[in-house]
Design a protein around this motif. Structure first.
Motif, PDB file in Angstrom:
ATOM      1  N   LYS A   2     -24.443  29.173  17.811  1.00  0.00           N
ATOM      2  CA  LYS A   2     -24.809  27.860  17.306  1.00  0.00           C
ATOM      3  C   LYS A   2     -26.209  27.443  17.760  1.00  0.00           C
ATOM      4  CE  LYS A   2     -20.243  25.807  17.030  1.00  0.00           C
ATOM      5  NZ  LYS A   2     -19.388  24.751  17.551  1.00  0.00           N
ATOM      6  N   ASN A   3     -26.571  27.787  18.981  1.00  0.00           N
ATOM      7  CA  ASN A   3     -27.826  27.329  19.550  1.00  0.00           C
ATOM      8  C   ASN A   3     -29.035  28.138  19.087  1.00  0.00           C
ATOM      9  OD1 ASN A   3     -26.240  25.534  20.915  1.00  0.00           O
ATOM     10  ND2 ASN A   3     -26.362  26.579  22.866  1.00  0.00           N
ATOM     11  N   LEU A   4     -28.824  29.183  18.327  1.00  0.00           N
ATOM     12  CA  LEU A   4     -29.933  30.016  17.884  1.00  0.00           C
ATOM     13  C   LEU A   4     -30.557  29.424  16.627  1.00  0.00           C
ATOM     14  CD1 LEU A   4     -28.523  33.609  18.383  1.00  0.00           C
ATOM     15  CD2 LEU A   4     -30.048  32.338  19.870  1.00  0.00           C
ATOM     16  N   SER A   5     -31.802  29.024  16.761  1.00  0.00           N
ATOM     17  CA  SER A   5     -32.500  28.473  15.606  1.00  0.00           C
ATOM     18  C   SER A   5     -33.094  29.601  14.778  1.00  0.00           C
ATOM     19  CB  SER A   5     -33.609  27.533  16.071  1.00  0.00           C
ATOM     20  OG  SER A   5     -34.611  28.266  16.749  1.00  0.00           O
ATOM     21  N   VAL A   6     -33.431  29.275  13.561  1.00  0.00           N
ATOM     22  CA  VAL A   6     -34.088  30.250  12.689  1.00  0.00           C
ATOM     23  C   VAL A   6     -35.401  30.692  13.322  1.00  0.00           C
ATOM     24  CG1 VAL A   6     -35.199  30.545  10.436  1.00  0.00           C
ATOM     25  CG2 VAL A   6     -32.999  29.372  10.601  1.00  0.00           C
ATOM     26  N   LYS A   7     -36.091  29.744  13.950  1.00  0.00           N
ATOM     27  CA  LYS A   7     -37.374  30.051  14.595  1.00  0.00           C
ATOM     28  C   LYS A   7     -37.194  31.072  15.730  1.00  0.00           C
ATOM     29  CE  LYS A   7     -41.354  27.539  16.312  1.00  0.00           C
ATOM     30  NZ  LYS A   7     -41.867  26.222  16.671  1.00  0.00           N
ATOM     31  N   LYS A   8     -36.162  30.889  16.541  1.00  0.00           N
ATOM     32  CA  LYS A   8     -35.916  31.808  17.656  1.00  0.00           C
ATOM     33  C   LYS A   8     -35.482  33.184  17.153  1.00  0.00           C
ATOM     34  CE  LYS A   8     -34.753  31.653  22.353  1.00  0.00           C
ATOM     35  NZ  LYS A   8     -34.865  30.774  23.466  1.00  0.00           N
ATOM     36  N   LEU A   9     -34.649  33.222  16.139  1.00  0.00           N
ATOM     37  CA  LEU A   9     -34.234  34.504  15.565  1.00  0.00           C
ATOM     38  C   LEU A   9     -35.415  35.223  14.919  1.00  0.00           C
ATOM     39  CD1 LEU A   9     -30.763  33.610  14.020  1.00  0.00           C
ATOM     40  CD2 LEU A   9     -31.214  35.159  15.931  1.00  0.00           C
ATOM     41  N   THR A  10     -36.296  34.448  14.289  1.00  0.00           N
ATOM     42  CA  THR A  10     -37.499  35.039  13.696  1.00  0.00           C
ATOM     43  C   THR A  10     -38.388  35.625  14.778  1.00  0.00           C
ATOM     44  OG1 THR A  10     -37.398  33.454  11.884  1.00  0.00           O
ATOM     45  CG2 THR A  10     -39.500  34.575  12.230  1.00  0.00           C
ATOM     46  N   LEU A  11     -38.556  34.888  15.876  1.00  0.00           N
ATOM     47  CA  LEU A  11     -39.353  35.398  16.991  1.00  0.00           C
ATOM     48  C   LEU A  11     -38.718  36.671  17.567  1.00  0.00           C
ATOM     49  CD1 LEU A  11     -41.763  35.155  18.879  1.00  0.00           C
ATOM     50  CD2 LEU A  11     -40.404  33.597  20.302  1.00  0.00           C
ATOM     51  N   ALA A  12     -37.392  36.723  17.613  1.00  0.00           N
ATOM     52  CA  ALA A  12     -36.709  37.931  18.092  1.00  0.00           C
ATOM     53  C   ALA A  12     -37.026  39.120  17.185  1.00  0.00           C
ATOM     54  CB  ALA A  12     -35.206  37.710  18.181  1.00  0.00           C
ATOM     55  N   GLY A  13     -37.047  38.887  15.882  1.00  0.00           N
ATOM     56  CA  GLY A  13     -37.399  39.953  14.944  1.00  0.00           C
ATOM     57  C   GLY A  13     -38.840  40.405  15.118  1.00  0.00           C
ATOM     58  N   VAL A  14     -39.733  39.438  15.315  1.00  0.00           N
ATOM     59  CA  VAL A  14     -41.150  39.768  15.554  1.00  0.00           C
ATOM     60  C   VAL A  14     -41.296  40.557  16.850  1.00  0.00           C
ATOM     61  CG1 VAL A  14     -43.417  38.764  16.076  1.00  0.00           C
ATOM     62  CG2 VAL A  14     -42.055  37.861  14.187  1.00  0.00           C
ATOM     63  N   MET A  15     -40.568  40.161  17.885  1.00  0.00           N
ATOM     64  CA  MET A  15     -40.656  40.871  19.168  1.00  0.00           C
ATOM     65  C   MET A  15     -40.062  42.283  19.060  1.00  0.00           C
ATOM     66  SD  MET A  15     -42.478  38.975  20.956  1.00  0.00           S
ATOM     67  CE  MET A  15     -42.490  40.136  22.279  1.00  0.00           C
ATOM     68  N   ALA A  16     -38.991  42.443  18.307  1.00  0.00           N
ATOM     69  CA  ALA A  16     -38.441  43.784  18.089  1.00  0.00           C
ATOM     70  C   ALA A  16     -39.481  44.653  17.386  1.00  0.00           C
ATOM     71  CB  ALA A  16     -37.154  43.720  17.276  1.00  0.00           C
ATOM     72  N   ALA A  17     -40.193  44.057  16.415  1.00  0.00           N
ATOM     73  CA  ALA A  17     -41.247  44.797  15.717  1.00  0.00           C
ATOM     74  C   ALA A  17     -42.390  45.149  16.665  1.00  0.00           C
ATOM     75  CB  ALA A  17     -41.774  43.983  14.536  1.00  0.00           C
ATOM     76  N   LEU A  18     -42.762  44.219  17.555  1.00  0.00           N
ATOM     77  CA  LEU A  18     -43.827  44.499  18.523  1.00  0.00           C
ATOM     78  C   LEU A  18     -43.401  45.610  19.490  1.00  0.00           C
ATOM     79  CD1 LEU A  18     -46.627  43.803  19.667  1.00  0.00           C
ATOM     80  CD2 LEU A  18     -45.473  42.152  21.159  1.00  0.00           C
ATOM     81  N   VAL A  19     -42.159  45.558  19.956  1.00  0.00           N
ATOM     82  CA  VAL A  19     -41.649  46.625  20.831  1.00  0.00           C
ATOM     83  C   VAL A  19     -41.721  47.958  20.096  1.00  0.00           C
ATOM     84  CG1 VAL A  19     -39.591  47.532  21.992  1.00  0.00           C
ATOM     85  CG2 VAL A  19     -40.185  45.115  22.236  1.00  0.00           C
ATOM     86  N   PHE A  20     -41.307  47.966  18.834  1.00  0.00           N
ATOM     87  CA  PHE A  20     -41.369  49.188  18.037  1.00  0.00           C
ATOM     88  C   PHE A  20     -42.796  49.726  17.955  1.00  0.00           C
ATOM     89  CE2 PHE A  20     -42.489  50.929  13.868  1.00  0.00           C
ATOM     90  CZ  PHE A  20     -41.801  52.131  13.922  1.00  0.00           C
ATOM     91  N   VAL A  21     -43.738  48.875  17.574  1.00  0.00           N
ATOM     92  CA  VAL A  21     -45.129  49.312  17.387  1.00  0.00           C
ATOM     93  C   VAL A  21     -45.722  49.814  18.700  1.00  0.00           C
ATOM     94  CG1 VAL A  21     -47.469  48.499  16.846  1.00  0.00           C
ATOM     95  CG2 VAL A  21     -45.562  47.900  15.360  1.00  0.00           C
ATOM     96  N   MET A  22     -45.497  49.070  19.790  1.00  0.00           N
ATOM     97  CA  MET A  22     -46.057  49.471  21.088  1.00  0.00           C
ATOM     98  C   MET A  22     -45.395  50.743  21.633  1.00  0.00           C
ATOM     99  SD  MET A  22     -48.513  47.420  21.892  1.00  0.00           S
ATOM    100  CE  MET A  22     -48.691  47.599  23.648  1.00  0.00           C
ATOM    101  N   THR A  23     -44.200  51.031  21.168  1.00  0.00           N
ATOM    102  CA  THR A  23     -43.507  52.257  21.582  1.00  0.00           C
ATOM    103  C   THR A  23     -43.883  53.421  20.677  1.00  0.00           C
ATOM    104  OG1 THR A  23     -41.646  50.929  22.391  1.00  0.00           O
ATOM    105  CG2 THR A  23     -41.234  53.271  22.037  1.00  0.00           C
ATOM    106  N   TYR A  24     -44.000  53.160  19.398  1.00  0.00           N
ATOM    107  CA  TYR A  24     -44.193  54.224  18.406  1.00  0.00           C
ATOM    108  C   TYR A  24     -45.623  54.752  18.331  1.00  0.00           C
ATOM    109  CZ  TYR A  24     -43.612  56.689  13.977  1.00  0.00           C
ATOM    110  OH  TYR A  24     -43.567  57.647  13.007  1.00  0.00           O
ATOM    111  N   LEU A  25     -46.590  53.856  18.373  1.00  0.00           N
ATOM    112  CA  LEU A  25     -47.967  54.284  18.098  1.00  0.00           C
ATOM    113  C   LEU A  25     -48.706  54.922  19.275  1.00  0.00           C
ATOM    114  CD1 LEU A  25     -49.180  51.563  15.612  1.00  0.00           C
ATOM    115  CD2 LEU A  25     -48.423  53.879  15.142  1.00  0.00           C
TER     116      LEU A  25
END
Length: 163
Positions: A2-25
């Motif tokens: 309930k406490n998870l806002s769309v903004k926080k979930l979006t930031l989680a997706g962005v951070m997962a993408a950043l982790v991916f890029v910093m790990t992959y490249l």
């Protein structure tokens, strides 16, 4: 949930993408185990600073995707577990404003990484290969700690940007 806002979930997706890029490249192969050294651990620490417990799935998903898309299939599940545990340890031990707690959190999280991959690689490749990978994993861990401490230093500014 309930406490998870769309903004926080979006930031989680962005951070997962950043982790991916910093790990992959920016990766350096470790021939003895077939793994690689990368800068993704710093992004894992940033995700835990910004997201708290939501940084755990961001770390696990971003790191696991890097192994999946990079062709390191045997590492996908161990990576998801190890990187998730790293984020958990960093989140539990880190404290805003405390340099000592930041150092302890990031070093302890990297110790989880080194020990986790050592245990997995010892089973998969044998102890000699696992020991040979400890050095590169420690170098990766040191880079992660340094990036994590930089993130800790600029955390107040990053927190404002994330809002």
């Amino acid at each position: 949930m309930k406490n998870l806002s769309v903004k926080k979930l979006t930031l989680a997706g962005v951070m997962a993408a950043l982790v991916f890029v910093m790990t992959y490249l920016p990766k350096v192969p470790v021939p003895v185990t077939g793994g690689y050294v990368h800068l993704g651990d710093g992004a894992i620490f940033l995700s835990t600073l910004l997201l708290g417990p939501l940084g755990i799935p961001a770390a696990a998903i971003g790191s696991g995707l890097s192994d999946l898309l990079g062709g390191y299939m045997v590492y996908v599940i161990p990576t998801v577990v190890i990187k998730g545990l790293m984020a958990l340890v960093a989140w539990k031990l880190w404290q805003e404003g405390s340099w000592l707690r930041a150092v302890i959190a990031f070093v302890a999280a990297e110790a989880v990484m080194v020990l986790g991959y050592f245990a997995f690689e010892a089973v998969l490749y044998g102890a000699a290969s696992a020991w040979a990978a400890v050095g590169p994993n420690c170098i990766q861990g040191l880079a992660g700690v340094i990036i994590g401490l930089i993130c800790h230093a600029v955390y107040p500014r990053i927190k404002q940007l994330a809002k």
